[in-house]
Design a protein around this motif. Sequence first.
Motif, PDB file in Angstrom:
ATOM      1  N   PRO A 164     -10.448 -28.087  -2.854  1.00  0.00           N
ATOM      2  CA  PRO A 164     -10.647 -28.656  -1.754  1.00  0.00           C
ATOM      3  C   PRO A 164     -11.940 -29.200  -1.605  1.00  0.00           C
ATOM      4  O   PRO A 164     -12.780 -28.917  -1.935  1.00  0.00           O
ATOM      5  N   LEU A 165     -11.503 -30.607  -1.011  1.00  0.00           N
ATOM      6  CA  LEU A 165     -12.880 -31.475  -0.837  1.00  0.00           C
ATOM      7  C   LEU A 165     -12.918 -32.224   0.454  1.00  0.00           C
ATOM      8  O   LEU A 165     -11.892 -32.167   0.919  1.00  0.00           O
ATOM      9  N   ARG A 166     -14.209 -32.795   0.722  1.00  0.00           N
ATOM     10  CA  ARG A 166     -14.315 -33.628   2.063  1.00  0.00           C
ATOM     11  C   ARG A 166     -14.969 -34.561   1.694  1.00  0.00           C
ATOM     12  O   ARG A 166     -16.018 -34.536   0.921  1.00  0.00           O
ATOM     13  N   THR A 167     -14.430 -35.927   2.027  1.00  0.00           N
ATOM     14  CA  THR A 167     -15.146 -37.163   1.547  1.00  0.00           C
ATOM     15  C   THR A 167     -15.529 -37.755   2.960  1.00  0.00           C
ATOM     16  O   THR A 167     -14.564 -37.662   3.876  1.00  0.00           O
ATOM     17  N   TRP A 168     -16.408 -38.493   2.862  1.00  0.00           N
ATOM     18  CA  TRP A 168     -16.909 -39.672   4.296  1.00  0.00           C
ATOM     19  C   TRP A 168     -17.699 -40.481   3.747  1.00  0.00           C
ATOM     20  O   TRP A 168     -18.264 -40.716   2.683  1.00  0.00           O
ATOM     21  N   HIS A 169     -17.930 -41.460   4.676  1.00  0.00           N
ATOM     22  CA  HIS A 169     -18.845 -42.576   4.470  1.00  0.00           C
ATOM     23  C   HIS A 169     -20.194 -42.807   5.539  1.00  0.00           C
ATOM     24  O   HIS A 169     -19.725 -42.569   6.757  1.00  0.00           O
TER      25      HIS A 169
END
Length: 244
Positions: A164-169
């Motif tokens: 499980p991962l979280r990506t953001w900018h």
Amino acid sequence: MYSDADAAALYDLLNPWNPDTYRGDAFHHHLVMAAGSVLDVGCGTGSMLTYAREHGHRGRLVGLDPDRAALDRARRRTDIDWIEATAAESDTRTEGGFELAVMTGHAFQVLVTDEDLRASLQAIHAALAPGGRFVFETRHPQARAWLDWIPANAADVVDAADRPLRTWHDVESVDAGVVSFVETTADPDGTVLRVDRARLRFLDVAPLNGFLADAGFTVEAQYGDWQRGPITPTSREIVTVARR
């Protein structure tokens, strides 16, 4: 840490190529299938050309990208030529003569400087056969797409390794049409695994067409959406078909 290979695999999960679902993919797919030879500039992991081959394309397909980890995934398909190079190097590495060159996924916007843009367009022009077409899209600057590139719009995903991962900018700056931003990949608890920085150029129609003309292209058509509608004050895309 999250490796380059991990990141390339995650890209495929976040950006699946599916003309049955995505209008932009369908737009490009129909052009690719109608062309006897295709150069995919900035091919990444090779999803577009792989899909075309799987769906019956029997002509010459060449993918070009400087990202070795992405090409390692593309090279799982051995009946397509994959070249590790930038757009500006394509005229010396591909032997030319293509009916169609494409840049998908807004890859055109990574050509940030005037020098890189001119060199890349000249090389793509040289890679095409007389009358060949160059098709690409770029985000229309009037839509200011970067306003949505904020941590509040983080994406929660499970990668190919079942992590499980979280990506953001985070946008760092907007200067003269160039947007600098950071992409962060983290565990769900916020532990940072990877940070990637990038810059994208947002060109309006007039300067874009000026660069194309200087490289020897004639703009055959430009659309404001994937349904071939005109460019309007609310368009989010500039979809361009240019002919050598």
